[in-house]
Motif scaffolding. Structure first.
Motif, PDB file in Angstrom:
ATOM      1  N   HIS A   1     -10.317  -4.992   0.257  1.00 48.04           N
ATOM      2  CA  HIS A   1     -10.321  -4.796   1.502  1.00 48.04           C
ATOM      3  C   HIS A   1     -11.367  -5.088   2.389  1.00 48.04           C
ATOM      4  CE1 HIS A   1      -6.915  -1.495   0.636  1.00 48.04           C
ATOM      5  NE2 HIS A   1      -6.503  -2.706   0.441  1.00 48.04           N
TER       6      HIS A   1
ATOM      7  N   GLU B   1      -7.648   2.539  -5.341  1.00 49.24           N
ATOM      8  CA  GLU B   1      -8.660   2.191  -4.181  1.00 49.24           C
ATOM      9  C   GLU B   1      -9.926   2.942  -4.505  1.00 49.24           C
ATOM     10  OE1 GLU B   1      -6.865   1.576  -0.469  1.00 49.24           O
ATOM     11  OE2 GLU B   1      -8.802   1.277   0.410  1.00 49.24           O
TER      12      GLU B   1
ATOM     13  N   HIS C   1       0.750  -1.211  -0.122  1.00 47.58           N
ATOM     14  CA  HIS C   1      -0.063   0.128   0.074  1.00 47.58           C
ATOM     15  C   HIS C   1       0.911   1.225  -0.008  1.00 47.58           C
ATOM     16  CE1 HIS C   1      -3.317   2.651   0.762  1.00 47.58           C
ATOM     17  NE2 HIS C   1      -4.182   1.928   1.019  1.00 47.58           N
TER      18      HIS C   1
ATOM     19  N   GLU D   1      -8.043  -4.665   7.211  1.00 53.09           N
ATOM     20  CA  GLU D   1      -7.581  -3.534   7.753  1.00 53.09           C
ATOM     21  C   GLU D   1      -8.167  -3.037   8.931  1.00 53.09           C
ATOM     22  OE1 GLU D   1      -8.345  -1.138   3.889  1.00 53.09           O
ATOM     23  OE2 GLU D   1      -6.068  -0.727   3.962  1.00 53.09           O
TER      24      GLU D   1
ATOM     25  N   HIS E   1      -4.243   5.389  -3.003  1.00 53.30           N
ATOM     26  CA  HIS E   1      -5.549   6.381  -2.929  1.00 53.30           C
ATOM     27  C   HIS E   1      -5.258   7.065  -4.117  1.00 53.30           C
ATOM     28  CE1 HIS E   1      -5.961   5.471   1.700  1.00 53.30           C
ATOM     29  NE2 HIS E   1      -6.132   4.244   0.980  1.00 53.30           N
TER      30      HIS E   1
HETATM   31 FE    FE Z   1      -6.218   2.361   1.624  1.00 46.65          FE
END
Ligand code: FE
Ligand code: FE
Ligand code: ZN
Length: 295
Positions: free
Chosen positions: A217, A147, A71, A262, A112
């Protein structure tokens, strides 16, 4: 096949080897990590000896590296270019981060998309596409996963349409390297009830293509549908709930897509803090809710 893992810690002394060991302790066969602080850009060099040890341990234990992801730090914002130096710095940092993924031989990086802040959504989308075209140029065998976001503040990528618009603006040779990472908390917070997840996938397939989903996620949410808050809750302890999340995990259309937790640590920043992942993974494998927090 079910590929399941969680966020893990990548620390200087053990690097990827530590990530693999931690994942194994949770019963995972997948994982995600940041190559340093998730809020900063300070990074240390990759140690090839530790990387090799990590990969041989993965082979021995049956963890497929292609089901694992890195990430990128949140600080990267490709949507706003009002400060040109900053914008160029983020593009360059992203390029370096992608090269680090190649060095580590974990070839998917979740990003992101960014926040347009003082600009507008359409300009933000253009800036993101332009930044990705630059950061991914000349890099091969690497996937960048945009994402799907909750829509907090001025976030871009908070709808299927946003993500489709970004991808449509990419250069043809860059498009092949760009994919999507879903997040159940973010989908909920963006305005979709997870009970309609199949409808969400239908729309996604129509506008982007389901083959573009490379990771999901699987977080519960502290807030309701359309809240735009992005506060993760433990699996089965939030507003989405255990059954709806389990249906996403075992959705046949996402079979073979890694599922990453997460969810927050229990008793965070207290003496008795602990990660929830071992318990959550056990519940998911058994398809049975265990109230481990209150046991
Ligand atoms: Fe994220
Ligand atoms: Fe996420
Ligand atoms: Zn989130």
């Amino acid at each position: 096949m079910l590929y399941i893992g969680s966020h893990t810690s990548y620390l200087k002394d053990k690097q990827l080897l530590g990530v693999v060991e931690e994942s194994l302790s949770y019963g995972s066969n997948s994982f995600m990590f940041y190559t340093g602080s998730n809020r900063g850009t300070a990074r240390f060099d990759v140690d090839p000896v530790l990387t090799e040890k990590a990969h041989s341990l993965m082979k021995e234990k049956g963890i497929d590296k292609d089901k694992c992801v890195v990430h990128a730090p949140f600080i990267i914002n490709l949507a706003n270019n009002s400060d040109e130096d900053k914008y160029e710095f983020y593009i360059d940092f992203l390029n370096k981060e992608l090269k680090r993924c190649i060095e580590l031989d974990i070839r998917s990086l979740v990003l992101h998309p960014g926040s347009f802040t003082t600009l507008d959504r359409e300009t933000g989308i253009k800036n993101i596409a332009n930044g990705l075209n630059k950061a991914l140029k000349d890099l091969d065998n690497i996937n960048l996963l945009l994402e799907y976001m909750s829509g907090k503040g001025t976030e871009v990528g908070t709808s299927i349409d946003d993500l489709a618009s970004i991808i449509n603006l990419l250069d043809e040779d860059i498009k092949k390297k760009v994919f999507v990472c879903l997040d159940t908390c973010h989908i909920n917070d963006s305005g979709w009830d997870i009970k309609d997840f199949d409808k969400f996938l239908d729309e996604f397939d129509e506008k982007i293509g389901i083959d573009k989903i490379k990771c999901i996620h699987i977080n519960d949410s502290q807030n309701g549908v359309g809240s735009h808050k992005d506060r993760h809750a433990n699996f089965g302890y939030g507003t989405i709930g255990f059954e709806k999340l389990l249906n996403v995990v075992y959705n046949e259309r996402l079979d073979n897509i890694p599922k990453i937790l997460e969810t927050p640590w229990i008793n965070r920043n207290e003496k008795n803090e602990y990660p929830p992942y071992k318990f959550e993974i056990e519940m998911i494998r058994k398809k049975e809710f265990i109230d481990y927090i209150n046991l």
